[in-house]
Write a protein that holds these residues in place. Structure first.
Motif, short mmCIF file in Angstrom:
data_model
loop_
_atom_site.label_atom_id
_atom_site.label_comp_id
_atom_site.label_asym_id
_atom_site.label_seq_id
_atom_site.Cartn_x
_atom_site.Cartn_y
_atom_site.Cartn_z
N GLY A 150 0.82 -1.21 0.00
CA GLY A 150 0.00 0.00 0.00
C GLY A 150 0.85 1.26 0.00
O GLY A 150 0.55 2.23 -0.70
N ALA A 151 1.93 1.26 0.78
CA ALA A 151 2.83 2.42 0.81
C ALA A 151 3.51 2.62 -0.54
O ALA A 151 3.65 3.75 -1.03
CB ALA A 151 3.87 2.24 1.91
N LEU A 152 3.93 1.52 -1.15
CA LEU A 152 4.55 1.59 -2.48
C LEU A 152 3.60 2.23 -3.49
O LEU A 152 3.98 3.12 -4.26
CB LEU A 152 4.97 0.20 -2.92
N LEU A 153 2.35 1.77 -3.47
CA LEU A 153 1.35 2.32 -4.40
C LEU A 153 1.06 3.79 -4.10
O LEU A 153 0.91 4.60 -5.01
CB LEU A 153 0.06 1.50 -4.32
N GLN A 154 0.97 4.13 -2.81
CA GLN A 154 0.67 5.50 -2.43
C GLN A 154 1.72 6.46 -2.98
O GLN A 154 1.40 7.53 -3.50
CB GLN A 154 0.62 5.62 -0.90
N VAL A 155 2.97 6.07 -2.87
CA VAL A 155 4.06 6.92 -3.35
C VAL A 155 4.12 6.93 -4.88
O VAL A 155 4.35 7.97 -5.50
CB VAL A 155 5.41 6.43 -2.78
N MET A 168 -7.10 2.06 0.75
CA MET A 168 -8.00 1.12 0.08
C MET A 168 -7.56 -0.33 0.30
O MET A 168 -8.39 -1.22 0.46
CB MET A 168 -8.07 1.41 -1.41
N LEU A 169 -6.25 -0.57 0.29
CA LEU A 169 -5.77 -1.94 0.49
C LEU A 169 -5.82 -2.34 1.96
O LEU A 169 -6.22 -3.45 2.30
CB LEU A 169 -4.33 -2.07 -0.01
N ALA A 170 -5.40 -1.42 2.84
CA ALA A 170 -5.23 -1.79 4.24
C ALA A 170 -6.54 -1.87 5.00
O ALA A 170 -6.69 -2.74 5.87
CB ALA A 170 -4.29 -0.79 4.93
N ALA A 171 -7.49 -0.99 4.72
CA ALA A 171 -8.71 -0.94 5.53
C ALA A 171 -9.45 -2.28 5.58
O ALA A 171 -9.79 -2.76 6.68
CB ALA A 171 -9.62 0.17 5.04
N ARG A 192 -2.85 0.82 -11.05
CA ARG A 192 -4.08 1.27 -10.38
C ARG A 192 -5.18 0.23 -10.53
O ARG A 192 -5.95 -0.01 -9.59
CB ARG A 192 -4.54 2.61 -10.98
N THR A 193 -5.26 -0.38 -11.71
CA THR A 193 -6.27 -1.42 -11.92
C THR A 193 -6.04 -2.61 -11.00
O THR A 193 -6.98 -3.14 -10.39
CB THR A 193 -6.25 -1.90 -13.39
N ALA A 194 -4.78 -3.01 -10.86
CA ALA A 194 -4.46 -4.13 -9.98
C ALA A 194 -4.77 -3.79 -8.52
O ALA A 194 -5.32 -4.62 -7.78
CB ALA A 194 -2.99 -4.51 -10.13
N ALA A 195 -4.42 -2.58 -8.10
CA ALA A 195 -4.69 -2.17 -6.72
C ALA A 195 -6.19 -2.12 -6.45
O ALA A 195 -6.66 -2.54 -5.39
CB ALA A 195 -4.07 -0.80 -6.46
N THR A 196 -6.94 -1.62 -7.41
CA THR A 196 -8.40 -1.56 -7.26
C THR A 196 -8.98 -2.96 -7.17
O THR A 196 -9.88 -3.23 -6.35
CB THR A 196 -9.03 -0.80 -8.45
N ALA A 197 -8.48 -3.88 -8.01
CA ALA A 197 -8.98 -5.26 -7.98
C ALA A 197 -8.70 -5.90 -6.62
O ALA A 197 -9.56 -6.61 -6.07
CB ALA A 197 -8.33 -6.07 -9.10
N LEU A 198 -7.52 -5.66 -6.07
CA LEU A 198 -7.19 -6.20 -4.75
C LEU A 198 -8.10 -5.63 -3.68
O LEU A 198 -8.55 -6.35 -2.77
CB LEU A 198 -5.72 -5.91 -4.42
N ALA A 199 -8.36 -4.32 -3.76
CA ALA A 199 -9.23 -3.67 -2.78
C ALA A 199 -10.65 -4.23 -2.86
O ALA A 199 -11.31 -4.47 -1.84
CB ALA A 199 -9.25 -2.16 -3.00
N VAL A 200 -11.14 -4.44 -4.08
CA VAL A 200 -12.48 -5.01 -4.26
C VAL A 200 -12.54 -6.43 -3.70
O VAL A 200 -13.50 -6.80 -3.02
CB VAL A 200 -12.89 -5.00 -5.74
N ALA A 201 -11.51 -7.21 -3.97
CA ALA A 201 -11.46 -8.58 -3.43
C ALA A 201 -11.50 -8.56 -1.91
O ALA A 201 -12.23 -9.35 -1.28
CB ALA A 201 -10.21 -9.30 -3.93
N GLY A 202 -10.73 -7.66 -1.31
CA GLY A 202 -10.74 -7.53 0.14
C GLY A 202 -12.10 -7.13 0.67
O GLY A 202 -12.56 -7.64 1.70
N ALA A 203 -12.77 -6.21 -0.03
CA ALA A 203 -14.10 -5.76 0.39
C ALA A 203 -15.11 -6.89 0.31
O ALA A 203 -15.95 -7.06 1.21
CB ALA A 203 -14.55 -4.59 -0.48
N VAL A 204 -15.05 -7.69 -0.75
CA VAL A 204 -15.99 -8.81 -0.91
C VAL A 204 -15.78 -9.84 0.20
O VAL A 204 -16.74 -10.32 0.82
CB VAL A 204 -15.83 -9.46 -2.30
N VAL A 205 -14.52 -10.17 0.48
CA VAL A 205 -14.22 -11.13 1.55
C VAL A 205 -14.71 -10.59 2.89
O VAL A 205 -15.27 -11.32 3.72
CB VAL A 205 -12.71 -11.42 1.61
N LEU A 206 -14.53 -9.28 3.09
CA LEU A 206 -14.97 -8.66 4.33
C LEU A 206 -16.47 -8.77 4.51
O LEU A 206 -16.97 -9.09 5.60
CB LEU A 206 -14.54 -7.19 4.33
N VAL A 207 -17.23 -8.55 3.44
CA VAL A 207 -18.69 -8.67 3.51
C VAL A 207 -19.08 -10.12 3.81
O VAL A 207 -19.93 -10.38 4.68
CB VAL A 207 -19.33 -8.20 2.18
#
Length: 240
Positions: free
Chosen positions: A18-23, A31-34, A220-235
């Motif tokens: 997440g830090a790498l992407l942020q920079v 988006m990744l960590a939450a 950005r597409t890869a990061a978004t996909a990872l965030a969506v996957a995390g959100a789905v698992v969280l739900v």
């Protein structure tokens, strides 16, 4: 910190990437960590994510110094203040389960709006409203990026990173102050933050040599996909 070895490794990897992407591309840590933090140890979010993000955004701001739209940032912070207060109230009022669902909803809504191609005009009123939405979402879930990314998306790469970093550094400190006043910042979250700082530093250092090699759109597409996957698992976890 109360985490198993694998859980700590997972959180460290998430923070590092997440830090790498942020920079590198201007967003990613929140988006990744939450969703991952909410899955592994909800008591670490949003405090630990906000603290780690503050340090990373300060690094980006130093790298891109002089390129921030300070006037636009100022108006966004005017909107952020009432949003921060509303977000702190949500953290106090909502049980952990509903906060986790809110994290997932924020991620999925942001991705959906972005996919729809919505581009608001960069007017003072829209910047203030985006700042308010970012304050509410960022304080309650540590994900305050989507509203600002939408309203500032026409800025150039360096200007976008600098402006968002200036806004998020000041905004994160506002959110942390409100959460502290509300009594939701605990010693457990602070200890967890300290233990995860090396992972954030590693991500920042890795961003230097990798930035020139990264394809921004694909990253950005890869990061978004990872965030969506995390959100789905969280739900799914909330209902299993």
């Amino acid at each position: 910190m109360g985490l198993t070895g694998p859980e700590f490794v997972l959180l460290s990897l998430t923070v590092g990437v997440g830090a790498l992407l942020q920079v590198s591309v201007g967003f990613g840590l929140g988006m990744l960590a939450a969703p991952v933090f909410s899955l592994v140890d909800p008591s670490l979010a949003p405090t630990a994510v906000l603290l780690l993000a503050s340090g990373v955004t300060a690094t980006v701001l130093v790298r891109e110094r002089g390129r921030a739209d300070l006037r636009g940032c100022g108006w966004a912070l005017v909107g952020r203040l009432p949003g921060v207060l509303m977000g702190a109230l949500l953290v106090v009022a909502l049980p952990a389960r509903y906060l986790a669902l809110l994290v997932a909803a924020v991620i999925l809504a942001g991705v959906a709006v972005n996919a729809a191609g919505f581009v608001p005009r960069r007017r003072r009123s829209s910047v203030v409203l985006a700042g308010m939405a970012s304050g509410l979402m960022g304080t309650a879930t540590s994900i305050g990026g989507p509203p600002m990314a939408m309203v500032w998306q026409r800025l150039s790469g360096p200007e976008l990173r600098a402006t968002m970093s200036a806004f998020f550094l000041a905004g994160s400190l506002m959110s942390l102050a409100a959460l502290t006043a509300a009594g939701t910042v605990g010693s457990h979250a602070l200890r967890g933050t300290v233990l995860l700082v090396p992972a954030a530093v590693a991500g920042v250092l890795a961003a230097g040599p990798l930035t020139r090699r990264l394809n921004v759109r694909r990253t950005r597409t890869a990061a978004t996909a990872l965030a969506v996957a995390g959100a789905v698992v969280l739900v799914v976890r909330q209902f299993v």
